[in-house]
Design a protein around this motif. Structure first.
Motif, PDB file in Angstrom:
ATOM      1  N   ILE A 109       1.102  -1.839   0.002  1.00 19.57           N
ATOM      2  CA  ILE A 109      -0.423  -0.171   0.271  1.00 19.57           C
ATOM      3  C   ILE A 109       0.750   1.326   0.158  1.00 19.57           C
ATOM      4  O   ILE A 109       1.959   1.799   0.734  1.00 19.57           O
ATOM      5  CB  ILE A 109      -1.007   0.384   0.953  1.00 19.57           C
ATOM      6  N   GLU A 110       0.809   1.713  -1.137  1.00 19.58           N
ATOM      7  CA  GLU A 110       1.056   3.727  -0.603  1.00 19.58           C
ATOM      8  C   GLU A 110       0.498   4.000  -0.099  1.00 19.58           C
ATOM      9  O   GLU A 110      -0.948   4.569  -0.559  1.00 19.58           O
ATOM     10  CB  GLU A 110       0.995   4.170  -2.135  1.00 19.58           C
ATOM     11  N   ALA A 111       0.821   5.288   1.173  1.00 18.21           N
ATOM     12  CA  ALA A 111       0.075   6.202   1.571  1.00 18.21           C
ATOM     13  C   ALA A 111       0.183   7.461   1.877  1.00 18.21           C
ATOM     14  O   ALA A 111       1.637   7.886   1.867  1.00 18.21           O
ATOM     15  CB  ALA A 111      -0.866   5.254   3.042  1.00 18.21           C
ATOM     16  N   GLU A 112      -0.211   8.845   1.104  1.00 20.05           N
ATOM     17  CA  GLU A 112      -0.123   9.414   1.294  1.00 20.05           C
ATOM     18  C   GLU A 112      -0.719  10.317   2.698  1.00 20.05           C
ATOM     19  O   GLU A 112      -2.213  10.731   2.656  1.00 20.05           O
ATOM     20  CB  GLU A 112      -0.374  10.477   0.271  1.00 20.05           C
ATOM     21  N   LEU A 113      -0.062  11.544   3.755  1.00 15.76           N
ATOM     22  CA  LEU A 113      -1.070  11.750   4.524  1.00 15.76           C
ATOM     23  C   LEU A 113      -0.637  13.318   4.551  1.00 15.76           C
ATOM     24  O   LEU A 113       0.356  13.331   4.847  1.00 15.76           O
ATOM     25  CB  LEU A 113      -0.473  11.292   5.968  1.00 15.76           C
ATOM     26  N   LYS A 114      -1.225  15.178   5.287  1.00 15.52           N
ATOM     27  CA  LYS A 114      -1.725  15.590   5.228  1.00 15.52           C
ATOM     28  C   LYS A 114      -2.516  16.198   6.032  1.00 15.52           C
ATOM     29  O   LYS A 114      -3.404  15.637   6.227  1.00 15.52           O
ATOM     30  CB  LYS A 114      -1.551  16.309   3.508  1.00 15.52           C
ATOM     31  N   GLY A 115      -2.010  17.072   6.537  1.00 19.33           N
ATOM     32  CA  GLY A 115      -2.474  17.263   7.943  1.00 19.33           C
ATOM     33  C   GLY A 115      -2.283  18.036   8.584  1.00 19.33           C
ATOM     34  O   GLY A 115      -1.144  18.947   8.288  1.00 19.33           O
ATOM     35  N   THR A 116      -2.791  19.529   9.702  1.00 14.08           N
ATOM     36  CA  THR A 116      -1.929  20.774  10.743  1.00 14.08           C
ATOM     37  C   THR A 116      -1.621  20.316  11.740  1.00 14.08           C
ATOM     38  O   THR A 116      -2.193  19.152  12.478  1.00 14.08           O
ATOM     39  CB  THR A 116      -2.873  21.606  10.314  1.00 14.08           C
ATOM     40  N   VAL A 117      -0.772  20.933  12.947  1.00 11.42           N
ATOM     41  CA  VAL A 117      -0.270  20.283  13.827  1.00 11.42           C
ATOM     42  C   VAL A 117      -1.424  21.075  15.196  1.00 11.42           C
ATOM     43  O   VAL A 117      -1.715  22.455  14.790  1.00 11.42           O
ATOM     44  CB  VAL A 117       1.389  20.896  14.106  1.00 11.42           C
ATOM     45  N   PRO A 118      -1.839  20.733  15.907  1.00  8.28           N
ATOM     46  CA  PRO A 118      -2.764  20.843  16.771  1.00  8.28           C
ATOM     47  C   PRO A 118      -1.747  21.654  17.897  1.00  8.28           C
ATOM     48  O   PRO A 118      -0.861  22.000  18.330  1.00  8.28           O
ATOM     49  CB  PRO A 118      -3.430  19.889  17.303  1.00  8.28           C
ATOM     50  N   ASP A 119      -2.297  23.035  19.068  1.00  5.71           N
ATOM     51  CA  ASP A 119      -2.179  23.492  19.390  1.00  5.71           C
ATOM     52  C   ASP A 119      -1.409  22.043  20.546  1.00  5.71           C
ATOM     53  O   ASP A 119      -2.723  21.820  20.399  1.00  5.71           O
ATOM     54  CB  ASP A 119      -2.950  24.430  19.732  1.00  5.71           C
ATOM     55  N   VAL A 120      -0.358  22.846  21.440  1.00  8.91           N
ATOM     56  CA  VAL A 120      -0.495  21.666  22.753  1.00  8.91           C
ATOM     57  C   VAL A 120       0.440  22.805  23.620  1.00  8.91           C
ATOM     58  O   VAL A 120       0.486  23.567  24.116  1.00  8.91           O
ATOM     59  CB  VAL A 120       0.800  20.839  22.321  1.00  8.91           C
ATOM     60  N   LEU A 121       0.060  21.717  24.608  1.00  5.80           N
ATOM     61  CA  LEU A 121       0.220  22.541  26.140  1.00  5.80           C
ATOM     62  C   LEU A 121       2.021  22.427  26.460  1.00  5.80           C
ATOM     63  O   LEU A 121       2.020  23.964  26.948  1.00  5.80           O
ATOM     64  CB  LEU A 121      -0.632  21.789  27.325  1.00  5.80           C
ATOM     65  N   SER A 122       2.713  21.292  26.132  1.00  5.81           N
ATOM     66  CA  SER A 122       4.104  21.493  26.215  1.00  5.81           C
ATOM     67  C   SER A 122       4.304  20.472  24.828  1.00  5.81           C
ATOM     68  O   SER A 122       4.018  19.779  24.251  1.00  5.81           O
ATOM     69  CB  SER A 122       3.801  21.298  27.463  1.00  5.81           C
ATOM     70  N   SER A 123       5.353  21.281  24.747  1.00  2.00           N
ATOM     71  CA  SER A 123       6.348  20.279  23.482  1.00  2.00           C
ATOM     72  C   SER A 123       6.479  18.983  23.933  1.00  2.00           C
ATOM     73  O   SER A 123       6.828  18.507  24.513  1.00  2.00           O
ATOM     74  CB  SER A 123       7.309  21.404  23.658  1.00  2.00           C
ATOM     75  N   GLY A 124       6.108  17.911  22.950  1.00  2.00           N
ATOM     76  CA  GLY A 124       6.682  16.280  22.638  1.00  2.00           C
ATOM     77  C   GLY A 124       6.267  15.593  21.962  1.00  2.00           C
ATOM     78  O   GLY A 124       5.343  16.716  20.455  1.00  2.00           O
ATOM     79  N   GLU A 125       6.983  14.723  21.569  1.00  2.00           N
ATOM     80  CA  GLU A 125       6.404  13.659  20.532  1.00  2.00           C
ATOM     81  C   GLU A 125       4.708  13.356  20.007  1.00  2.00           C
ATOM     82  O   GLU A 125       4.319  13.038  21.597  1.00  2.00           O
ATOM     83  CB  GLU A 125       6.924  12.198  20.679  1.00  2.00           C
ATOM     84  N   HIS A 126       4.399  13.247  19.478  1.00  9.75           N
ATOM     85  CA  HIS A 126       2.900  12.770  18.836  1.00  9.75           C
ATOM     86  C   HIS A 126       2.987  11.994  17.553  1.00  9.75           C
ATOM     87  O   HIS A 126       4.014  11.980  16.706  1.00  9.75           O
ATOM     88  CB  HIS A 126       1.917  14.273  19.455  1.00  9.75           C
ATOM     89  N   ASP A 127       1.956  10.899  17.789  1.00 13.32           N
ATOM     90  CA  ASP A 127       1.500  10.034  16.764  1.00 13.32           C
ATOM     91  C   ASP A 127       1.511  10.577  15.414  1.00 13.32           C
ATOM     92  O   ASP A 127       0.008  11.397  14.958  1.00 13.32           O
ATOM     93  CB  ASP A 127       0.832   8.645  17.155  1.00 13.32           C
ATOM     94  N   LEU A 128       2.476  10.959  14.243  1.00 10.41           N
ATOM     95  CA  LEU A 128       1.492  11.481  12.965  1.00 10.41           C
ATOM     96  C   LEU A 128       1.737  10.911  12.378  1.00 10.41           C
ATOM     97  O   LEU A 128       0.576  10.394  11.543  1.00 10.41           O
ATOM     98  CB  LEU A 128       3.286  11.836  12.253  1.00 10.41           C
ATOM     99  N   LEU A 129       2.091   9.222  12.570  1.00 10.53           N
ATOM    100  CA  LEU A 129       1.033   8.372  11.697  1.00 10.53           C
ATOM    101  C   LEU A 129       1.118   6.821  12.305  1.00 10.53           C
ATOM    102  O   LEU A 129       2.263   6.763  12.305  1.00 10.53           O
ATOM    103  CB  LEU A 129       1.745   7.836   9.646  1.00 10.53           C
ATOM    104  N   THR A 130       0.010   6.128  12.716  1.00  6.22           N
ATOM    105  CA  THR A 130       0.059   5.130  13.504  1.00  6.22           C
ATOM    106  C   THR A 130      -0.095   3.435  12.098  1.00  6.22           C
ATOM    107  O   THR A 130      -1.253   4.334  12.223  1.00  6.22           O
ATOM    108  CB  THR A 130      -0.392   4.448  14.408  1.00  6.22           C
ATOM    109  N   VAL A 131       0.557   2.971  12.558  1.00  7.85           N
ATOM    110  CA  VAL A 131       0.205   1.632  11.359  1.00  7.85           C
ATOM    111  C   VAL A 131      -0.125   0.436  11.570  1.00  7.85           C
ATOM    112  O   VAL A 131       0.314  -0.164  12.303  1.00  7.85           O
ATOM    113  CB  VAL A 131       0.281   1.583   9.693  1.00  7.85           C
ATOM    114  N   SER A 132      -1.857  -0.070  12.285  1.00  6.51           N
ATOM    115  CA  SER A 132      -1.793  -1.560  13.143  1.00  6.51           C
ATOM    116  C   SER A 132      -2.002  -2.360  12.319  1.00  6.51           C
ATOM    117  O   SER A 132      -3.363  -1.854  10.963  1.00  6.51           O
ATOM    118  CB  SER A 132      -2.930  -0.890  13.800  1.00  6.51           C
ATOM    119  N   TYR A 133      -1.603  -4.047  12.229  1.00  9.04           N
ATOM    120  CA  TYR A 133      -2.330  -5.319  11.392  1.00  9.04           C
ATOM    121  C   TYR A 133      -2.815  -5.666  12.448  1.00  9.04           C
ATOM    122  O   TYR A 133      -3.143  -6.276  13.439  1.00  9.04           O
ATOM    123  CB  TYR A 133      -1.306  -5.755  11.106  1.00  9.04           C
TER     124      TYR A 133
END
Length: 388
Positions: A90-114
């Motif tokens: 599968i080829e997957a393309e994703l576009k989106g915008t970053v939400p406001d966050v209370l503090s900087s940190g890592e978030h899931d840009l893309l999670t793929v589950s089988y």
């Protein structure tokens, strides 16, 4: 793929960080291997207003799916399952915008589950990026500037001490440039620049530690080598007690032992420990110099003056009086007093030579003896005159 599950590869723009409202783009390829049409793959993102474009590729044949907009999207085995003789992905393309966050940190840009045929999660691939709070950028810049000032002070101090600071200074310049660029960048780029600056600062301190340890080792090696020369020279020319030489050698041997430990730690990359041992070794070498200076009153005969001055810190005074008139006058007076003094030749030799403190004292002693002879001679004349 030998086993059931998924593999994934691709890229993200921007790769590491993004601030509120910034658009993020991701393009990934997911390879899968299904046993039945009951299996499925689920996609998830923390981005706002996501836009998914999926394409199923079966043995090179592409099947584009309609655009989807949910934060969770699932592609079922009905669409994905083909016999294992086919090469499926599968080829997957994703576009989106970053939400406001209370503090900087890592978030899931893309999670793929089988999910297997029973609907149970069996495999997962996750791509994360840093969502940035702009207020954290300002504090990050302030922190980085303070760390830069500390680093600059350390570099200047080590440079004055003779440490090689070239590579550390290059890291400092790189970090400084990143911080300045962060001040005029958007939140995501600024966050990455600050992270890069802090990494350079850490590297610079590590370089200072390594070069500082090496400089300390080399300095102490030079001192112990110099002490070896001193010990050899003093042993050859000294008429003093041997226990003084043994004491100097003992300090120097102790320094050499500590140097071996320092070199071993340095070779193992333990630079802080290496410098600690090297400093202890240098302290022992300095004690040897100090003991030598306190124990011996003047440079022994046969000791090289430069080595002696290096050992004791006491300059060796050289007296040069090659004045022939002075010698002739003294010889004339001596001849008038005693007629023929054998010492006059020795005095003439002393005056015409370059002498150390030792020979200067010898010369002074000769003059004292001559003055005594003069006094005796004059007293004899005075007595003779009185009696007549």
């Amino acid at each position: 793929m030998a086993d059931d599950g998924i593999d994934m590869w691709g890229y993200t723009v921007p790769e590491f960080s993004a601030g509120p409202g910034e658009e993020v783009y991701a393009h990934y390829t997911i390879e899968y291997n299904f046993d039945s049409d009951a299996e499925s793959i689920e996609f998830y993102t923390d981005l706002l207003e996501p836009k998914w474009q999926f394409c199923i590729v079966i043995d090179g044949v592409r099947h584009d799916l309609p655009v989807r907009h949910g934060r969770y999207e699932t592609i079922t085995g009905f669409e994905l399952y083909y016999p294992k003789t086919y090469n499926n992905y599968i080829e997957a393309e994703l576009k989106g915008t970053v939400p406001d966050v209370l503090s900087s940190g890592e978030h899931d840009l893309l999670t793929v589950s089988y999910y297997d045929g029973g609907g149970n999660p069996d495999d997962e691939e996750v791509i994360r990026i840093n969502f940035v709070n702009p207020s954290d950028v300002l504090s990050g810049i302030s922190d980085a500037e303070y760390e830069l000032s500390v680093l600059k002070t350390a570099i200047d101090t080590d440079r004055i001490s003779g440490v090689n600071t070239t590579t550390a200074y290059e890291k400092y310049i790189s970090a400084f440039s990143s911080v300045e660029a962060a001040k005029v960048s958007d939140a995501g780029a600024a966050s990455q620049l600050i992270s890069s600056a802090k990494s350079d600062i850490t590297d610079a301190h590590a370089l200072l530690e390594r070069h500082g340890a090496l400089h300390c080792i080399q300095t102490t090696e030079e001192k112990t080598a110099s002490l070896d020369k001193i010990i050899s020279s003093v042993s050859a020319g000294s008429s003093g007690s041997d226990d003084k030489i043994l004491m100097i050698k003992s300090y120097n041997d102790n320094a050499k032992t500590l140097l071996i430990l320092a070199q071993d730690k340095y070779s193992s990359g333990l630079y802080a420990e290496a410098e600690n041992y090297a400093l202890q070794a240098e302290e022992r070498a300095d004690e040897a110099y100090s003991y030598a200076g306190d124990s011996l009153a003047f440079s022994p005969s046969g000791t090289d003056d430069i080595i002696w001055q290096e050992m004791t810190g006491i300059p060796v005074t050289e007296i040069t009086e090659p004045v022939s008139e002075t010698s002739s006058a003294i010889n004339s007076v001596l001849g008038g007093i005693s007629g023929n003094l054998s010492e006059s030749g020795d005095i003439d030799e002393l005056i015409h030579s370059e002498v150390s403190i030792d020979s200067f004292l010898q010369l002074s002693g000769k003059f004292i003896e001559l003055l005594k002879s003069m006094a005796d001679f004059l007293f004899g004349i005075s007595s003779y005159a009185s009696s007549n």
